[in-house]
Design a protein around this motif. Structure first.
Motif, PDB file in Angstrom:
ATOM      1  N   PRO A 340       0.827  -1.206   0.000  1.00  0.00           N
ATOM      2  CA  PRO A 340       0.000   0.000   0.000  1.00  0.00           C
ATOM      3  C   PRO A 340       0.864   1.260   0.000  1.00  0.00           C
ATOM      4  O   PRO A 340       1.998   1.220   0.493  1.00  0.00           O
ATOM      5  N   PRO A 341       0.336   2.375  -0.512  1.00  0.00           N
ATOM      6  CA  PRO A 341       1.100   3.624  -0.493  1.00  0.00           C
ATOM      7  C   PRO A 341       1.000   4.274   0.886  1.00  0.00           C
ATOM      8  O   PRO A 341       0.479   5.378   1.049  1.00  0.00           O
ATOM      9  N   ASP A 342       1.513   3.566   1.879  1.00  0.00           N
ATOM     10  CA  ASP A 342       1.329   3.918   3.283  1.00  0.00           C
ATOM     11  C   ASP A 342       2.618   4.525   3.834  1.00  0.00           C
ATOM     12  O   ASP A 342       3.592   3.816   4.079  1.00  0.00           O
ATOM     13  N   MET A 343       2.609   5.830   4.045  1.00  0.00           N
ATOM     14  CA  MET A 343       3.804   6.503   4.535  1.00  0.00           C
ATOM     15  C   MET A 343       4.139   6.086   5.959  1.00  0.00           C
ATOM     16  O   MET A 343       5.312   6.080   6.357  1.00  0.00           O
ATOM     17  N   PHE A 344       3.129   5.705   6.723  1.00  0.00           N
ATOM     18  CA  PHE A 344       3.374   5.255   8.091  1.00  0.00           C
ATOM     19  C   PHE A 344       4.260   4.008   8.079  1.00  0.00           C
ATOM     20  O   PHE A 344       5.230   3.903   8.828  1.00  0.00           O
ATOM     21  N   GLN A 345       3.912   3.056   7.225  1.00  0.00           N
ATOM     22  CA  GLN A 345       4.682   1.826   7.131  1.00  0.00           C
ATOM     23  C   GLN A 345       6.088   2.101   6.604  1.00  0.00           C
ATOM     24  O   GLN A 345       7.073   1.504   7.066  1.00  0.00           O
TER      25      GLN A 345
END
Length: 500
Positions: A340-345
């Protein structure tokens, strides 16, 4: 119209760095922030109360997916299958036609951009794969992407990719570059035309960039021409380089220098040049050659490294290290570059990898990565109105809810959201002063329908690998499932028990 956004924490900007305000508010009018504090003295037209949430500048994703992620098929393929993901020499000879329809290629950015918004990205510099294309991105698909971005309200930097070569696998299993320099020249002309047409379009939400495909797929002349037009048009350039052994060794064998030194010698590096992933440099643990000081060259030219920690970690590699690059005074921005385009990860993974390399926390804290996803990315774009919540900045704001049980107890808001949060905790997104997402809902967008179409697109894209594979492996062999696929459990259990 004046709008006030309230929340438990506001990550503001004091002119030097991010700061934390408790029980605070942000007021904006039109597309611009007017006030950041606790008691705005004037009346407002609308109040958005995010409640127990962090009001943060939106993330700037400088290597964002602009399509459906092909790397889902790659990153667990293993070294014995990576070549199968490239083009075969037979596929080149067959004419390598467009695999997807024009309608499919127009659709993919709608899916990708909606995902970015749902994950808290407010400014994106997209990237798409060319593995399943006839050659590179087309003008039409980027025009559709610009229209989708405007419809969704996403701030984007766009330009069709172009290349003069592509990696192919010969029957003897050797990988080589197949060249078509005229296609590369035509692609650059197409990219320049796109920038001239779309830079500043849709009330400034769409800006131009030049996006040559990976370094080994460019001629020296193509790179020089790209830099020329980048300067002439005053737009950023993004070139994937220093990202793998094939590329590193190809450049070394041809020029006896590292990829970064090669770009430096061409005059390609500079403040408007961004390099994803830039970890395969002189001194990198897996680089066999190179005596130049690549970090010094990046620093001297003020080139930005676009770090994508999750995707390179999935392939067993890492920047060595984020903290080391920052100590060398290199500007580092972040990109998601995968699903996913997940900046948190990405922040979590990047911070952990950097701490492992450094054997300490200093320089690898979540706050360091948060700056990269906001202020440092804005520096590369030449935008002092993005990546911060301050009077005069653009109203690009997200709210990250702290209410969910999985968020746990609240420590420092930055640490809490990166330790426990994900894109699913983003409950509000405001871009250019417009609410584009609230409670994980994008107005007038049927996400169930979009997901259905995306699956059809992915299935079609996946089938293309069977056509291009140099070994022509059957589907079950090329895309090995995690576990054996069976029709029933009973007979197999009985057979296994007998074997024991």
């Amino acid at each position: 119209m004046k709008t006030k956004v309230k929340g438990r924490y506001v990550i503001g900007y004091d002119g030097c760095d991010h700061v934390i305000l408790e029980n605070a508010e942000v007021v904006y009018e039109g597309d611009t922030i007017l006030y950041v504090g606790k008691k705005y003295p004037q009346e407002v037209d609308e109040v958005l109360d995010a409640g127990n949430a962090i009001i943060s500048p939106g993330f700037i994703d400088l290597n964002a997916l602009g399509d459906i992620d092909h790397d889902i098929l790659h990153f667990e393929a293993g070294s014995d299958r990576q070549k199968n993901m490239l083009w075969s020499e037979d596929y080149i000879k067959s004419g390598h036609p467009e695999w997807m329809s024009k309608e499919d290629e127009a659709f993919k950015s709608l899916y990708a951009y909606s995902q970015l918004i749902l994950h808290g990205v407010t400014t994106a510099m997209p990237i798409t794969s060319v593995f399943y294309k006839s050659w590179a991105e087309t003008y039409a698909e980027l025009a559709a992407a610009a229209e989708h971005a405007a419809r969704l309200g996403l701030r984007v930097y766009l330009g069709p990719s172009f290349q003069s070569g592509i990696r192919v696998v010969e029957p003897n299993e050797k990988v080589k570059l197949h060249w078509d320099e005229k296609a590369g020249e035509a692609g650059l002309r197409r990219a320049v035309e796109f920038v001239e047409t779309f830079d500043g379009a849709y009330d400034g939400l769409v800006r131009g960039m030049l996006a040559p495909e990976r370094i080994e797929c460019q001629t020296a002349n193509s790179l020089k021409q790209t830099k020329y037009y980048g300067d002439k048009l005053d737009v950023p350039i993004k070139l994937h380089a220093a990202q793998g052994s094939f590329e590193f060794n190809t450049i070394w064998e041809a020029h006896q220098v590292t990829p970064i030194q090669y770009l430096y010698d061409l005059g390609f590096l500079g403040p408007r040049t961004g390099i994803p992933h830039a970890h395969y440099i002189s001194g990198y643990s897996q680089a066999k050659y190179g005596h130049s000081d690549d970090l010094a060259l990046l620093k001297e030219t003020k080139t930005t490294v676009i770090h994508c920690p999750l995707i390179i970690a999935r392939h067993g590699e890492a920047l060595e290290s984020f903290a080391k690059y920052k100590r060398a005074n290199i500007n580092i921005a972040l990109g998601t570059d995968t699903f996913p385009p997940d900046m948190f990860q990405n922040v979590r993974v990047g911070s952990l990898l950097s701490r492992m390399a450094e054997k300490e926390v200093e320089g690898s804290r979540y706050a360091d990565f948060f700056r990269s996803a906001t202020l440092d990315a804005a520096t590369f774009l030449g935008r002092d109105d993005l990546g911060r919540i301050a009077p005069g900045a653009k109203a690009d704001i997200i709210a990250v809810s702290l209410d969910s049980y999985h968020m746990g107890v609240i420590d420092d808001p930055i640490r809490t959201m990166f330790v426990s949060g994900s894109g699913k905790d983003v409950t509000l997104s405001i871009i250019n002063g417009k609410v584009v997402m609230k409670d994980q809902v994008i107005t007038d967008l049927d996400l169930d329908e979009i997901k259905y179409k995306a699956q059809k697109y992915f299935n079609r894209m996946r089938s293309g690998y069977l056509e291009r594979d140099y070994q022509k492996l059957p589907e079950q062999e090329l895309f090995k499932p995690s576990f054996k696929i069976v029709e029933a459990i009973g007979p197999i259990m009985a057979e296994n028990v007998q074997k024991k």
